[in-house]
Design a protein around this motif. Structure first.
Motif, PDB file in Angstrom:
ATOM      1  N   LEU A  41       5.662   8.867  -3.676  1.00 43.46           N
ATOM      2  CA  LEU A  41       5.098   7.543  -3.408  1.00 43.46           C
ATOM      3  C   LEU A  41       5.443   7.048  -2.007  1.00 43.46           C
ATOM      4  CD1 LEU A  41       5.531   5.676  -6.819  1.00 43.46           C
ATOM      5  CD2 LEU A  41       3.615   7.014  -5.941  1.00 43.46           C
ATOM      6  N   ARG A  48       0.600   4.561  -3.749  1.00 41.91           N
ATOM      7  CA  ARG A  48       1.584   3.513  -3.996  1.00 41.91           C
ATOM      8  C   ARG A  48       0.900   2.149  -4.114  1.00 41.91           C
ATOM      9  NH1 ARG A  48       5.141   3.983   0.604  1.00 41.91           N
ATOM     10  NH2 ARG A  48       4.254   2.178   1.652  1.00 41.91           N
ATOM     11  N   SER A  92       4.351  -3.272  -2.304  1.00 42.89           N
ATOM     12  CA  SER A  92       4.241  -1.909  -2.814  1.00 42.89           C
ATOM     13  C   SER A  92       5.496  -1.094  -2.492  1.00 42.89           C
ATOM     14  CB  SER A  92       3.005  -1.220  -2.228  1.00 42.89           C
ATOM     15  OG  SER A  92       3.101  -1.100  -0.827  1.00 42.89           O
ATOM     16  N   VAL A  96       8.940   1.791  -4.564  1.00 40.42           N
ATOM     17  CA  VAL A  96       9.613   3.002  -4.082  1.00 40.42           C
ATOM     18  C   VAL A  96      11.116   2.761  -3.960  1.00 40.42           C
ATOM     19  CG1 VAL A  96       9.586   4.804  -2.334  1.00 40.42           C
ATOM     20  CG2 VAL A  96       7.504   3.519  -2.811  1.00 40.42           C
TER      21      VAL A  96
END
Length: 271
Positions: A41, A48, A92, A96
């Protein structure tokens, strides 16, 4: 993290704890799988963004994650990631960051199950001290021109057989995939995660001479009373320390006659 991302991370931490509490789940293998998804990702920005798009339903995003990852990682890892993408994320990138934290936490949990977490904490601290005092080593580990394979080989020569496998895995992931962080901040984050596994704080204690076992026990007990949480001591010796001792807990630094100050504070709290 803020807002929705903070809530999503808290929920993911709870799901990870439930998973790793099971004796049937290999926390170390789960860590590797979550690290692999983190790398995917981080690399695939468009994916993502799709998985954190607030305009898409949580179920649709979960189904996409299950479809993409189902043949790549274990069912436990897929379920964990699917649960995360069902949540809302403020950015986003937060997804992660959260996955990376869970991967590290799973590794630390594996060490804790083997009663090796104390060793890992101490080794992370000592490695950080070595890096900060050796500019050539730091340059080699953070060089953009050095290949991932070269950095990994250097770490194996430094840590292989000399440190806990968990320590080597955590440091290797940090060095080979820094994701924009400095080596120092990454090591600090890992140390905090290790401390959090025991719900305790970390005190970095720098003294002019090594502390005796009795002094360490008194200092740990006094700090725990002042801060209201168990305290792990990372010990360092520096003959140039003014006042004989320096203690840092988070952003707070205490210099000078630490024992007297802590005993006074403890008496005030107890009264």
């Amino acid at each position: 993290m803020h807002g929705a991302s903070r809530e999503a991370l808290a929920a993911a931490r709870e799901r990870l704890d439930v998973l790793t509490d099971s004796t049937s789940v290999d926390a170390g293998s789960l860590a590797d799988e979550l690290a692999a998804v983190t790398a995917l990702l981080h690399r695939e920005v468009s994916l993502r963004r799709v998985l954190t798009d607030p305009a898409q339903s949580g179920e649709a995003k979960a189904e996409l994650a299950q479809r993409l990852l189902g043949s790549q990682v274990s069912g436990q890892a897929v379920d964990l990631v699917a649960g995360m993408v069902r949540s809302r994320w403020s950015q986003s990138r937060d997804l992660v960051d959260a996955l990376e934290e869970l991967a590290s936490t799973a590794d630390l949990t594996a060490a804790q199950k083997r009663s090796r977490l104390d060793n890992v904490e101490d080794e992370l601290f000592r490695f950080g001290r070595i890096v900060s005092s050796n500019t050539e080593l730091r340059a080699a580990l953070t060089s953009r021109s050095a290949t991932t394979a070269a950095k990994g080989e250097l770490l194996r020569s430094l840590l292989g057989g000399r440190a806990e496998p968990t320590t080597e895995r955590l440091v290797t992931r940090l060095v080979t995939a820094p994701r924009g962080r400095s080596l120092e901040s990454g090591l600090e984050s890992l140390a905090k995660l290790a401390a959090d596994r025991r719900d305790r704080m970390v005190a970095v204690v720098t003294s002019a001479v090594p502390l005796s076992d009795t002094q360490k026990q008194r200092l740990g007990a006094a700090l725990a009373k002042v801060y209201g949480r168990p305290m792990h001591l990372n010990l360092d010796v520096d003959p140039e320390v003014l006042g004989g001792i320096r203690v840092q807990v988070g952003d707070e630094v205490i210099n000078g006659s630490i024992a007297d100050r802590l005993e006074d504070a403890g008496r005030r709290l107890a009264s």
